[in-house]
Design a protein around this motif. Sequence first.
Motif, PDB file in Angstrom:
ATOM      1  N   GLN A 105      13.047  20.207  21.113  1.00  0.00           N
ATOM      2  CA  GLN A 105      13.271  20.969  19.872  1.00  0.00           C
ATOM      3  C   GLN A 105      14.206  20.194  18.942  1.00  0.00           C
ATOM      4  N   VAL A 106      15.260  19.634  19.532  1.00  0.00           N
ATOM      5  CA  VAL A 106      16.200  18.866  18.708  1.00  0.00           C
ATOM      6  C   VAL A 106      15.500  17.626  18.139  1.00  0.00           C
ATOM      7  N   THR A 107      14.686  16.990  18.957  1.00  0.00           N
ATOM      8  CA  THR A 107      13.942  15.817  18.476  1.00  0.00           C
ATOM      9  C   THR A 107      13.043  16.214  17.299  1.00  0.00           C
ATOM     10  N   ALA A 108      12.355  17.354  17.421  1.00  0.00           N
ATOM     11  CA  ALA A 108      11.489  17.816  16.329  1.00  0.00           C
ATOM     12  C   ALA A 108      12.318  18.086  15.072  1.00  0.00           C
ATOM     13  N   LEU A 109      13.502  18.648  15.254  1.00  0.00           N
ATOM     14  CA  LEU A 109      14.363  18.921  14.095  1.00  0.00           C
ATOM     15  C   LEU A 109      14.829  17.622  13.437  1.00  0.00           C
ATOM     16  N   VAL A 110      15.071  16.593  14.259  1.00  0.00           N
ATOM     17  CA  VAL A 110      15.437  15.289  13.692  1.00  0.00           C
ATOM     18  C   VAL A 110      14.256  14.762  12.868  1.00  0.00           C
ATOM     19  N   LEU A 111      13.061  14.888  13.402  1.00  0.00           N
ATOM     20  CA  LEU A 111      11.879  14.394  12.677  1.00  0.00           C
ATOM     21  C   LEU A 111      11.700  15.144  11.355  1.00  0.00           C
ATOM     22  N   ILE A 112      11.853  16.458  11.404  1.00  0.00           N
ATOM     23  CA  ILE A 112      11.705  17.251  10.166  1.00  0.00           C
ATOM     24  C   ILE A 112      12.779  16.838   9.154  1.00  0.00           C
ATOM     25  N   THR A 113      13.983  16.604   9.671  1.00  0.00           N
ATOM     26  CA  THR A 113      15.084  16.189   8.791  1.00  0.00           C
ATOM     27  C   THR A 113      14.747  14.876   8.083  1.00  0.00           C
ATOM     28  N   ILE A 114      14.240  13.916   8.850  1.00  0.00           N
ATOM     29  CA  ILE A 114      13.917  12.617   8.232  1.00  0.00           C
ATOM     30  C   ILE A 114      12.750  12.778   7.251  1.00  0.00           C
ATOM     31  N   LEU A 115      11.785  13.605   7.642  1.00  0.00           N
ATOM     32  CA  LEU A 115      10.645  13.859   6.748  1.00  0.00           C
ATOM     33  C   LEU A 115      11.122  14.318   5.373  1.00  0.00           C
ATOM     34  N   ILE A 116      12.021  15.298   5.370  1.00  0.00           N
ATOM     35  CA  ILE A 116      12.501  15.834   4.088  1.00  0.00           C
ATOM     36  C   ILE A 116      13.481  14.864   3.427  1.00  0.00           C
ATOM     37  N   ALA A 117      14.414  14.349   4.224  1.00  0.00           N
ATOM     38  CA  ALA A 117      15.490  13.533   3.652  1.00  0.00           C
ATOM     39  C   ALA A 117      14.945  12.290   2.958  1.00  0.00           C
ATOM     40  N   ARG A 118      13.888  11.703   3.543  1.00  0.00           N
ATOM     41  CA  ARG A 118      13.333  10.488   2.945  1.00  0.00           C
ATOM     42  C   ARG A 118      12.739  10.750   1.568  1.00  0.00           C
TER      43      ARG A 118
END
Length: 365
Positions: free
Chosen positions: A165-178
């Motif tokens: 779940q944390v890994t998925a949240l990191v991915l979502i974060t990078i998706l938006i942040a980029r």
Amino acid sequence: EKQGFEHYMLKEIFEQPKTIMDTMRGRILREEGLVKLGGLAEVEDKLMHAGRIIIVASGTSWHAGLIGEYLLEEFCRIPVEVEYASEFRYRNPIINENDIIIAISQSGETADTLAALREGKHKGALVLGIVNAVGSTIARETHAGVYIHAGPEIGVASTKAFTSQVTALVLITILIARKKYMSVVQGKQMLDDLQKIPANVEKILAQNDYIRELAETYYSQRNFLYLGRGYNFPVALEGALKLKEISYIHAEGYPAAEMKHGPIALIDENMPVVFIATQDAIYDKVISNIQEVKARKGRVICVANEGDEQIEKHADHVIYIPYTCKALTPLLSVIPLQLLAYHIAVLRGCDVDQPRNLAKSVTVE
Ligand code: M6R
């Protein structure tokens, strides 16, 4: 199948290098420092323009949500609320036009989380899911989402689902942040760090025997306190939950600085304290919290970074974990706490896979 492990929980703890990898698989475009999440493709623009993200979840998934709050606020600059699903659903929550709800659930069947997402949907929010169980009710009722692909989790205590779940949240974060404030170089750096996590988890798992020995020292205690700050605050909550649910030892997690506002009154030689004290901007503050515990005869177990020898001056026991950037630290710092809880529970003769009074998925309120 337990594949030679004594319990499903231990098997699932040891699976994490692979399951974290499975959550990332096919979703990273390293050269561009980008993330691709098929399940969110249609809502990417809405995510980018979200006025607020409200995360609803229960238990361990709620702890993952708290880490999501730190990630999304730091890197995407989107305000985030993390709500217990059970509270959110009955509070007549305020939902504004650009609010997005993210429901996090391993099983995809938790009654409160499902009801919270239905309530949010009813009030007009876009509702997303971070779910493990494919085709589950929450996965079906959300508008879009991300599967964590951790595989079936059998042990009642959630372990591999949490790190995924944390890994998925990191991915979502990078998706938006980029799309907003994160440069290609920063994106690449974070993805490189993320891809090193499985090998680093492996290094921590290799210390299983040492952690079992620690458990032998502490398993007859009646209380435990877990303290951490920043990204490690939710890890403190998670470490305490793991211990209490499978060993029936009373344990509480707190942000380390809150200690002074109450819990410090509990500290004496019978109150072991687990500190998560990894190297970051607030490391020195955690060290002074440790000294305050030692001054009151509390016994201290520290999770610290490899190479941090000065911590041995302060702690009774140290579990070393590899260094990673602070936003990814929870993926490593939670592992020794899972193992510690596991071994303590086994030494106490508890049924770790099926703890008393608990169900794997809480489908009634
Ligand atoms: O299936 P879910 O992720 O929705 O479950 C939420 C909680 O019931 C669950 O995390 C529970 O707290 C675990 N037993 C914790 O180990």
